[in-house]
Design a protein around this motif. Structure first.
Motif, PDB file in Angstrom:
ATOM      1  N   TYR A 143       0.814  -1.215   0.000  1.00  0.00           N
ATOM      2  CA  TYR A 143       0.000   0.000   0.000  1.00  0.00           C
ATOM      3  C   TYR A 143       0.848   1.266   0.000  1.00  0.00           C
ATOM      4  O   TYR A 143       0.519   2.255  -0.664  1.00  0.00           O
ATOM      5  CB  TYR A 143      -0.918  -0.011   1.227  1.00  0.00           C
ATOM      6  N   ALA A 144       1.932   1.260   0.751  1.00  0.00           N
ATOM      7  CA  ALA A 144       2.836   2.417   0.820  1.00  0.00           C
ATOM      8  C   ALA A 144       4.151   1.946   1.399  1.00  0.00           C
ATOM      9  O   ALA A 144       4.228   0.897   2.034  1.00  0.00           O
ATOM     10  CB  ALA A 144       2.234   3.526   1.681  1.00  0.00           C
ATOM     11  N   ARG A 145       5.196   2.721   1.182  1.00  0.00           N
ATOM     12  CA  ARG A 145       6.506   2.334   1.707  1.00  0.00           C
ATOM     13  C   ARG A 145       6.759   3.087   3.013  1.00  0.00           C
ATOM     14  O   ARG A 145       6.924   4.308   3.022  1.00  0.00           O
ATOM     15  CB  ARG A 145       7.602   2.624   0.686  1.00  0.00           C
ATOM     16  N   PRO A 146       6.818   2.378   4.127  1.00  0.00           N
ATOM     17  CA  PRO A 146       6.998   3.054   5.408  1.00  0.00           C
ATOM     18  C   PRO A 146       8.457   3.377   5.742  1.00  0.00           C
ATOM     19  O   PRO A 146       8.710   4.097   6.720  1.00  0.00           O
ATOM     20  CB  PRO A 146       6.430   2.045   6.402  1.00  0.00           C
ATOM     21  N   ASP A 147       9.419   2.845   4.955  1.00  0.00           N
ATOM     22  CA  ASP A 147      10.822   3.075   5.271  1.00  0.00           C
ATOM     23  C   ASP A 147      11.145   4.572   5.301  1.00  0.00           C
ATOM     24  O   ASP A 147      10.738   5.327   4.430  1.00  0.00           O
ATOM     25  CB  ASP A 147      11.729   2.368   4.251  1.00  0.00           C
ATOM     26  N   PHE A 164       9.922   6.883   6.999  1.00  0.00           N
ATOM     27  CA  PHE A 164       8.727   7.736   7.001  1.00  0.00           C
ATOM     28  C   PHE A 164       8.962   9.008   7.813  1.00  0.00           C
ATOM     29  O   PHE A 164       8.669  10.117   7.345  1.00  0.00           O
ATOM     30  CB  PHE A 164       7.525   6.966   7.567  1.00  0.00           C
ATOM     31  N   LEU A 165       9.468   8.863   9.018  1.00  0.00           N
ATOM     32  CA  LEU A 165       9.669  10.044   9.850  1.00  0.00           C
ATOM     33  C   LEU A 165      10.747  10.961   9.286  1.00  0.00           C
ATOM     34  O   LEU A 165      10.610  12.191   9.341  1.00  0.00           O
ATOM     35  CB  LEU A 165      10.016   9.631  11.283  1.00  0.00           C
ATOM     36  N   GLU A 166      11.802  10.379   8.755  1.00  0.00           N
ATOM     37  CA  GLU A 166      12.877  11.179   8.182  1.00  0.00           C
ATOM     38  C   GLU A 166      12.396  12.007   6.989  1.00  0.00           C
ATOM     39  O   GLU A 166      12.930  13.084   6.707  1.00  0.00           O
ATOM     40  CB  GLU A 166      14.041  10.294   7.742  1.00  0.00           C
ATOM     41  N   ARG A 167      11.400  11.501   6.272  1.00  0.00           N
ATOM     42  CA  ARG A 167      10.932  12.169   5.057  1.00  0.00           C
ATOM     43  C   ARG A 167       9.983  13.327   5.315  1.00  0.00           C
ATOM     44  O   ARG A 167       9.719  14.138   4.428  1.00  0.00           O
ATOM     45  CB  ARG A 167      10.234  11.149   4.145  1.00  0.00           C
ATOM     46  N   GLN A 168       9.424  13.411   6.538  1.00  0.00           N
ATOM     47  CA  GLN A 168       8.333  14.348   6.770  1.00  0.00           C
ATOM     48  C   GLN A 168       8.744  15.821   6.641  1.00  0.00           C
ATOM     49  O   GLN A 168       8.105  16.600   5.937  1.00  0.00           O
ATOM     50  CB  GLN A 168       7.711  14.090   8.144  1.00  0.00           C
ATOM     51  N   VAL A 169       9.788  16.228   7.322  1.00  0.00           N
ATOM     52  CA  VAL A 169      10.155  17.654   7.307  1.00  0.00           C
ATOM     53  C   VAL A 169      10.531  18.132   5.910  1.00  0.00           C
ATOM     54  O   VAL A 169       9.977  19.133   5.420  1.00  0.00           O
ATOM     55  CB  VAL A 169      11.267  17.940   8.331  1.00  0.00           C
ATOM     56  N   PRO A 173       5.916   0.668  12.080  1.00  0.00           N
ATOM     57  CA  PRO A 173       4.952   1.055  11.044  1.00  0.00           C
ATOM     58  C   PRO A 173       3.560   0.476  11.280  1.00  0.00           C
ATOM     59  O   PRO A 173       3.402  -0.600  11.875  1.00  0.00           O
ATOM     60  CB  PRO A 173       5.567   0.470   9.764  1.00  0.00           C
ATOM     61  N   GLY A 174       2.580   1.191  10.800  1.00  0.00           N
ATOM     62  CA  GLY A 174       1.197   0.742  10.881  1.00  0.00           C
ATOM     63  C   GLY A 174       0.325   1.586   9.979  1.00  0.00           C
ATOM     64  O   GLY A 174       0.796   2.520   9.319  1.00  0.00           O
ATOM     65  N   ILE A 175      -0.965   1.268   9.939  1.00  0.00           N
ATOM     66  CA  ILE A 175      -1.903   2.043   9.129  1.00  0.00           C
ATOM     67  C   ILE A 175      -2.189   3.374   9.804  1.00  0.00           C
ATOM     68  O   ILE A 175      -2.524   3.426  10.989  1.00  0.00           O
ATOM     69  CB  ILE A 175      -3.220   1.275   8.915  1.00  0.00           C
ATOM     70  N   MET A 176      -2.041   4.436   9.059  1.00  0.00           N
ATOM     71  CA  MET A 176      -2.398   5.775   9.515  1.00  0.00           C
ATOM     72  C   MET A 176      -3.633   6.274   8.777  1.00  0.00           C
ATOM     73  O   MET A 176      -3.744   6.087   7.572  1.00  0.00           O
ATOM     74  CB  MET A 176      -1.248   6.752   9.237  1.00  0.00           C
ATOM     75  N   THR A 228      -2.102   6.214   4.849  1.00  0.00           N
ATOM     76  CA  THR A 228      -0.845   5.652   4.379  1.00  0.00           C
ATOM     77  C   THR A 228      -0.349   4.617   5.381  1.00  0.00           C
ATOM     78  O   THR A 228      -0.996   4.379   6.414  1.00  0.00           O
ATOM     79  CB  THR A 228       0.212   6.771   4.188  1.00  0.00           C
ATOM     80  N   ILE A 229       0.786   4.013   5.086  1.00  0.00           N
ATOM     81  CA  ILE A 229       1.477   3.188   6.065  1.00  0.00           C
ATOM     82  C   ILE A 229       2.614   4.051   6.602  1.00  0.00           C
ATOM     83  O   ILE A 229       3.518   4.443   5.858  1.00  0.00           O
ATOM     84  CB  ILE A 229       2.031   1.888   5.455  1.00  0.00           C
ATOM     85  N   GLY A 230       2.551   4.389   7.852  1.00  0.00           N
ATOM     86  CA  GLY A 230       3.538   5.262   8.460  1.00  0.00           C
ATOM     87  C   GLY A 230       3.604   5.011   9.945  1.00  0.00           C
ATOM     88  O   GLY A 230       3.472   3.864  10.392  1.00  0.00           O
ATOM     89  N   ASP A 231       3.751   6.056  10.713  1.00  0.00           N
ATOM     90  CA  ASP A 231       3.795   5.941  12.172  1.00  0.00           C
ATOM     91  C   ASP A 231       2.441   6.361  12.737  1.00  0.00           C
ATOM     92  O   ASP A 231       2.109   7.550  12.728  1.00  0.00           O
ATOM     93  CB  ASP A 231       4.913   6.826  12.732  1.00  0.00           C
TER      94      ASP A 231
END
Length: 348
Positions: free
Chosen positions: A157-161, A163-168, A209-212, A240-243
């Motif tokens: 469904y989405a790539r969680p790798d 995820f947090l680093e990509r947000q900002v 990771p989990g469903i957000m 998405t799949i994230g935190d």
């Protein structure tokens, strides 16, 4: 019935498609647009004695509108195997030729109400009812975050790798893109750089990771009429799949604080008071989840940062005539308050 202009659907085309896929025959009756979100269209109708809710992208489709609908369809298919309260998927149509270029799907109607605008009298009159409503939201959110997304068929469904680093960087880039909109004077929304740098310095090192849901707040849930419990989580367009802890932070970013007379959405739910405190909300989530909530301040700040930039996009588009001025100004005011909350958190 042919075209329902107010609802922006070709009712005859939908009826023909439903007959082809074995959902019954006959024309659509009682076709009515429903409120929900600021972009996508939802329509209620009856056919052969059964009520359906149709959801599609906005009247003027954007490049990603059908992809978003396709993602919602996949997500709802996965949730059918879970206890997450949601509107059950009935059928979907990804053939863009059926409805004027729009992907759409049909779902079960929800017997419930949205507490953004009003509450039933017995819920509005009793603070304990509103307190329980808030905790019910948290419990539903914890249930969603606990779903094994691989087990329900959402591994792709989405790539969680990272995820947090990509947000900002992702959302700073989004904010920069608004400068391309004609007439937009630039983002005067607070010390964005300070918030971004704090987020990078304090980012959690580990997470699961989990469903957000992606946009979890009072206007995206429906409550039961008969008791203060969640009937359904709705509007899955940002999922998405994230935190999943970001969903909890998102809810808290808009929540009414102890000195506030309302929440940032000005909801009828918050105006009467009696809401659970932030501490109660976080503890309720922790009691129902294996996730570490010790960094919840970071997730609230990220939610303020991300949501503020998302809402500023509507304000920016209003200058270019792509959104109403009234809506743009209202959302801009929320953005300002979100960044004020973010600065207060990182200053404490």
């Amino acid at each position: 019935m042919t075209i329902s202009r107010d609802a922006h659907i070709d009712a005859a085309a939908v009826a023909d498609w439903m007959e082809r896929v074995g959902l019954g025959g006959g024309s659509l009756e009682q076709v009515e647009p429903l409120a929900g979100g600021t972009q996508n269209i939802m329509v209620s109708f009856m056919q052969d004695g059964r009520r359906y809710i149709l959801r599609r992208g906005p009247r003027h489709l954007r490049p990603g509108s059908n992809r978003i609908m396709g993602r919602e369809i996949a997500l709802l298919g996965g949730l059918a195997q879970t206890d997450v309260p949601h509107a059950r998927l009935i059928a979907s149509c990804e053939d863009e030729s059926v409805l004027g270029g729009a992907v759409f799907y049909l779902m079960e109607p929800i017997d419930g109400y949205n507490a953004l605008v009003s509450l039933p009298q017995h819920h509005a009159a009793v603070p304990e009812m509103r307190h329980r409503m808030g905790l019910s939201m948290v419990e539903a959110l914890a249930t969603l975050g606990g779903v094994d997304y691989d087990a329900v068929g959402l591994s792709e469904y989405a790539r969680p790798d990272r995820f947090l680093e990509r947000q900002v960087p992702r959302w700073l880039g989004e904010l920069d893109s608004y400068s391309q909109l004609a007439g937009y004077p630039g983002a005067d929304i607070g010390d964005v750089t300070r918030v971004a740098e704090w987020l990078d310095r304090h980012r959690p090192r580990t997470w699961t990771p989990g469903i957000m849901h992606g946009d979890f707040h009072i206007s995206n849930v429906m409550f039961r009429h008969d008791e203060p419990e969640i009937a359904a989580i709705v509007d899955w367009e940002m999922t998405t799949i994230g935190d999943p802890l970001l969903d909890l932070g998102w809810m808290l970013s808009l929540w009414a604080g102890p000195d506030d007379v309302d929440d940032l959405l000005g909801s009828a739910y918050a105006s009467g008071g009696g809401l659970p405190t932030e501490q109660e909300i976080v503890q309720c989530y922790a009691d129902r989840s294996s996730r570490d909530v010790s960094a919840i301040d970071w997730y609230v700040v990220l939610a303020c940062f991300k949501l503020g930039i998302v809402l500023e996009g509507t304000y920016a588009r209003s200058f270019a005539g792509q959104a109403s001025v009234e809506t743009g100004l209202r959302l801009h005011e929320i953005t300002l308050r979100l960044f004020e909350r973010a600065i207060q958190r990182i200053s404490d």
